[in-house]
Design an enzyme around this catalytic site. Structure first.
Site, PDB file in Angstrom:
ATOM      1  N   LEU A 120       0.854  -1.190   0.000  1.00 32.86           N
ATOM      2  CA  LEU A 120       0.000   0.000   0.000  1.00 32.86           C
ATOM      3  C   LEU A 120       0.891   1.241   0.000  1.00 32.86           C
ATOM      4  O   LEU A 120       1.874   1.305   0.747  1.00 32.86           O
ATOM      5  CB  LEU A 120      -0.910  -0.014   1.228  1.00 32.86           C
TER       6      LEU A 120
ATOM      7  N   HIS B 119       2.788 -10.116  10.023  1.00 33.87           N
ATOM      8  CA  HIS B 119       3.957 -10.431   9.197  1.00 33.87           C
ATOM      9  C   HIS B 119       4.664 -11.640   9.812  1.00 33.87           C
ATOM     10  O   HIS B 119       4.888 -11.665  11.029  1.00 33.87           O
ATOM     11  CB  HIS B 119       4.903  -9.224   9.164  1.00 33.87           C
TER      12      HIS B 119
ATOM     13  N   GLU C  20       0.150 -17.546  14.591  1.00 30.95           N
ATOM     14  CA  GLU C  20      -0.397 -16.296  14.065  1.00 30.95           C
ATOM     15  C   GLU C  20      -1.877 -16.190  14.436  1.00 30.95           C
ATOM     16  O   GLU C  20      -2.383 -15.113  14.758  1.00 30.95           O
ATOM     17  CB  GLU C  20      -0.251 -16.244  12.536  1.00 30.95           C
TER      18      GLU C  20
HETATM   19  C1  GRF Z   1       0.500 -15.654   6.838  1.00 31.14           C
HETATM   20  O1  GRF Z   1       1.657 -16.369   7.108  1.00 31.14           O
HETATM   21  C2  GRF Z   1       0.734 -14.190   7.027  1.00 31.14           C
HETATM   22  O2  GRF Z   1       1.592 -13.902   8.084  1.00 31.14           O
HETATM   23  C3  GRF Z   1       1.394 -13.850   5.723  1.00 31.14           C
HETATM   24  O3  GRF Z   1       0.707 -14.584   4.757  1.00 31.14           O
HETATM   25  C4  GRF Z   1       0.132 -15.739   5.359  1.00 31.14           C
HETATM   26  C5  GRF Z   1      -1.341 -15.666   5.115  1.00 31.14           C
HETATM   27  O4  GRF Z   1      -2.014 -16.836   5.422  1.00 31.14           O
HETATM   28  N1  GRF Z   1       1.419 -12.436   5.512  1.00 31.14           N
HETATM   29  P1  GRF Z   1      -3.627 -16.824   5.464  1.00 31.14           P
HETATM   30  O5  GRF Z   1      -4.110 -16.284   4.127  1.00 31.14           O
HETATM   31  O6  GRF Z   1      -4.041 -15.959   6.603  1.00 31.14           O
HETATM   32  O7  GRF Z   1      -4.005 -18.260   5.661  1.00 31.14           O
END
Ligand code: GRF
Length: 202
Positions: free
Chosen positions: A93, A109, A174
């Site tokens: 962006l 990230h 995550e």
């Molecule tokens: C994740 O590892 C995120 O950190 C990165 O891309 C991946 C996305 O996975 N930026 P999803 O589309 O949320 O399954």
């Protein structure tokens, strides 16, 4: 008042689904839109299955980045988001776009920022011989993967790890981190959250 969250995706949308599922019950926010820049991205079907409004803006259908971002801004403005969560959104962006939503765009990230902004984070952590890897939720600013860190989750790198094993082990982490940070942000807590798999006895 309920806060409105838009989620931008490009792929499978597992982080989007984690965020959206967290925004139920007594959570002070709701997901008002899932938008993909990739037509047919797996996350769109996941969002629809969760009963969420979806939109697609194919960046390839626009002549340049400013026109794509103008359409993105317009679509977002229509749903009046308080926060915009990037969740596997693979478009950079521009500062002009980010400047229209100051302090209101978050990103996840897959590295322990400031280590490894950009791509190939798992391979880069291995190549550097790091003992730990992880993921970061940060505020999006004009510089790529460089905004204030809002939360991190750390895990050890094990002997024999590959980029694929790291990615597979990190993704569920995550899914812990991003909803936890989002809940804090929508309740006004911007202090950094630090989580580690090593805090939990195995
Ligand atoms: C994740 O590892 C995120 O950190 C990165 O891309 C991946 C996305 O996975 N930026 P999803 O589309 O949320 O399954």
């Amino acid at each position: 008042m309920t806060q409105r969250v838009a989620i931008l995706i490009s792929g499978g949308g597992s982080n989007m689904a984690g965020l959206a599922r967290s925004m139920t019950g007594d959570h002070p926010a709701r997901c008002v839109l899932v938008l993909s820049n990739v037509p047919g991205a797996g996350g769109l079907a996941k969002a629809a299955a969760l009963g969420l409004p979806t939109a697609t803006l194919d960046h390839k259908a626009f002549p340049d980045r400013p026109s794509f971002e103008a359409a993105l801004h317009q679509t977002l403005t229509e749903v009046r988001p308080d926060l915009i969560c990037l969740a596997g959104f693979m478009r950079i962006l521009t500062p002009a776009f980010v400047g229209k939503w100051p302090g209101r765009i978050l990103n996840i990230h897959p590295s322990l920022l400031p280590r490894y902004p950009g791509l190939h984070t798992h391979a880069r952590a291995l190549a550097a011989g790091d003992s730990h890897h992880g993921a970061t939720v940060h505020e999006v600013t004009a510089d790529l993967d460089d905004g204030p860190v809002l939360g991190q989750i750390r895990m050890p790198i094990e002997p024999g790890d590959t980029p694929d094993t790291l990615a597979a082990r990190l993704l569920p982490l995550e899914h812990q981190l991003y909803p936890a940070v989002l809940r804090r942000i929508v309740t006004g807590q911007r202090a950094r959250l630090d989580l580690s798999t090593e805090d939990v006895p195995r």
